[in-house]
Design a protein around this motif. Sequence first.
Motif, PDB file in Angstrom:
ATOM      1  N   THR A   9     -12.124 -50.724  65.627  1.00 31.35           N
ATOM      2  CA  THR A   9     -11.748 -50.054  66.874  1.00 31.35           C
ATOM      3  C   THR A   9     -12.373 -50.756  68.067  1.00 31.35           C
ATOM      4  N   ASN A  15      -9.522 -44.254  72.036  1.00 33.73           N
ATOM      5  CA  ASN A  15      -9.245 -45.110  70.880  1.00 33.73           C
ATOM      6  C   ASN A  15     -10.047 -44.676  69.660  1.00 33.73           C
ATOM      7  N   ASP A  18      -8.170 -41.855  68.272  1.00 34.30           N
ATOM      8  CA  ASP A  18      -6.966 -42.320  67.589  1.00 34.30           C
ATOM      9  C   ASP A  18      -7.301 -42.930  66.227  1.00 34.30           C
ATOM     10  N   SER A  19      -8.421 -43.654  66.146  1.00 32.00           N
ATOM     11  CA  SER A  19      -8.816 -44.251  64.875  1.00 32.00           C
ATOM     12  C   SER A  19      -9.178 -43.181  63.854  1.00 32.00           C
ATOM     13  N   ASN A  46      -7.340 -51.150  66.126  1.00 32.55           N
ATOM     14  CA  ASN A  46      -6.958 -50.259  67.217  1.00 32.55           C
ATOM     15  C   ASN A  46      -7.480 -50.898  68.500  1.00 32.55           C
ATOM     16  N   THR A  47      -6.561 -51.401  69.315  1.00 35.42           N
ATOM     17  CA  THR A  47      -6.929 -52.356  70.356  1.00 35.42           C
ATOM     18  C   THR A  47      -7.035 -51.746  71.748  1.00 35.42           C
ATOM     19  N   CYS A  48      -7.747 -52.480  72.596  1.00 41.99           N
ATOM     20  CA  CYS A  48      -7.936 -52.121  74.000  1.00 41.99           C
ATOM     21  C   CYS A  48      -7.446 -53.279  74.856  1.00 41.99           C
ATOM     22  N   GLY A  82      -2.607 -49.575  69.387  1.00 42.55           N
ATOM     23  CA  GLY A  82      -3.344 -49.407  70.625  1.00 42.55           C
ATOM     24  C   GLY A  82      -2.734 -50.090  71.834  1.00 42.55           C
ATOM     25  N   CYS A  83      -3.534 -50.158  72.898  1.00 41.90           N
ATOM     26  CA  CYS A  83      -3.031 -50.583  74.204  1.00 41.90           C
ATOM     27  C   CYS A  83      -2.648 -52.061  74.241  1.00 41.90           C
ATOM     28  N   PRO A 105      -0.277 -46.720  71.404  1.00 39.30           N
ATOM     29  CA  PRO A 105      -1.210 -45.605  71.204  1.00 39.30           C
ATOM     30  C   PRO A 105      -0.527 -44.260  70.994  1.00 39.30           C
ATOM     31  N   VAL A 108       0.878 -43.573  66.630  1.00 38.74           N
ATOM     32  CA  VAL A 108       0.011 -43.646  65.457  1.00 38.74           C
ATOM     33  C   VAL A 108       0.712 -43.086  64.222  1.00 38.74           C
ATOM     34  N   ARG A 166       0.188 -46.355  78.081  1.00 34.38           N
ATOM     35  CA  ARG A 166       0.150 -44.984  77.563  1.00 34.38           C
ATOM     36  C   ARG A 166       1.152 -44.053  78.230  1.00 34.38           C
TER      37      ARG A 166
END
Length: 444
Positions: A9, A15, A18-19, A46-48, A82-83, A105, A108, A166
Motif C-alpha cells: 500500500t 488507501n 481500501d487495502s 494499492n497506489t498513490c 488505486g489512484c 479506487p 476494488v 476519485r
Amino acid sequence: MSKTFHVTTFGCQMNEHDSERMKGMLGSLGYTEASEQRDADLILFNTCSIREKADSRFISYLQLAASYKRARHGDVIIGVGGCWAQSVKDEVFRQFPYVDVAFGPGQVHKLAEFLTSDSLTAQGFFEFEGFTGHLPAARERDFQGWVQISAGCNMKCSYCIVPSTRGRQVDRPLDELVAEVREMVAGGVTEITLLGQNVNAYGRAIAPPAPRSSFAALLHELDAIDGLKRIRYTSPHPQDMKEDVVLAHATLDSVMPHMHLPLQSGSSRILKAMRRTYSRERFLDRVALIREHNPDIALTTDIIVGFPGETEADFEETLEVCEEVGFDGAFTFIYSPRRETEAAEFVDAFIDHEVAVARMDRLVEVVQRRANERAQRFVGRTLDVLVEGPSRTDPSRLRGRSGHGKTVNFTGLAEAGEIVPVEIVRATSQTLAGEMSLLARALV
C-alpha cells in the motif's frame, strides 16, 4: 492448497482502508496472506499519485514483482489498483504488459469479479460508481477501524489529482454510517477514523431519497453509540470548518482533541493560485475559533513548499503563520507537478529544486521547534492512552496514542486495545514518554 496474496500500500489513509477491504474480500474468496511478495500467487499494489516520489517507489516495486512472475514462468497474477492506476488507465497495460488487472479506487470490488471469471485475460476497471465499499475488511487491529463516509471531491485545487482519480463527491446516508459503526463497536472496535477527501463537507452530497445532513450531525449521532470511545477524522478543509464542528470537539466526549487542518501555504497570493478558496486571514480566523472553544486541542497541518511562483516573501508568510499558530505537527512536501492538473502547466513559474530544498529545511526547523514547545504542555500531566502494542524502539515498553494524536512510549503492563492513564515525563516534537500511573498498575 489455498492461493496466497500480498498487498503493498502506498499513500493516504483512504488507501490503507481500501487495502483492508481488498484483504477482507480476498479472504472471503479463500486466499491467505503471504508475508513476502515473492511467495504470493497474487501480487497487488494499492497506489498513490499525489506526489512524484510515490510513483517512482511504486514502479520499482512493480518491476520487482515482474521478476518474480518471470521466475515462476508467469504463474503469478499482478494487480494494480488505486489512484495511479486510475490516472494512467489508458497506458497501464501498454507500459507494463505483465500487469493482469488494473482498477481505480472506486472499483476494488471488481477485483473479485476478475479473479472468479473463467478467463484471466488482462482487464481494467476504471468507472466511477460512487461508494463501493460494502466489502469485508481485514483490519490491522481489532479495536481500530476506518469508516469511509464519502467518496470523491468537488474541490478544484490546482495542484491536486484526486478529483480526476476519485471523481466527484458522493456521501453515504447518515443512518447507514451509524449502523455500520454500531456493528463495528459490537465487534470490538473502540476507535474509529472517519475518512473523506473533504470530510467536513459531508452531508451535502447524499443521494435522494436519503435526507441531507452535516458532518456535525454525524459526529453527534456517532458519539451517542455506547462503547465507542474515540472518534477521529481526516481530512477537513478550512473552507468547511464551521462552528458546529468546532463545538462538537468541545462538547462530545468521544471526539478527540486533535484536528488536522491543511494550511498548504501562508501566502494568500499562493493560496489563490492553488485554488484553495480561503485566504491566510480566513485560516487564522478558523484557528482562533477552534482554540477559543478548545484551548488544549492539537492542531496539525499540511504545507507545500516551492509551489510555482512562490517568492521568498510568500515563503516568509508561511513561516510567519507557522510561528503564530504553533502547530503540533506538520506534513511538509516539496511541490511535485501532477499530470492533468492546472498547476502542472505553470512551467515558467517552477521553483528551482535547490531553492525549494533550502526552504523546506527552514520550514522543518520552525515546525519542529514550535511543535516541541507545544508538546511541553503535556509534561507532568496524566493522559489517557490507547495501547497499540510494544514500542518500536524498545520492546520492553509499550506504545500507544493519546487523545491529542501523539505517540506515547511508556512503561507498564497493559493489553493492546486498553485505554490506560499515563503520566508524561518527557516530550519531543514527535513523541511523548511516560509511565502508567501507580493507580492504573494496581488495577491491572
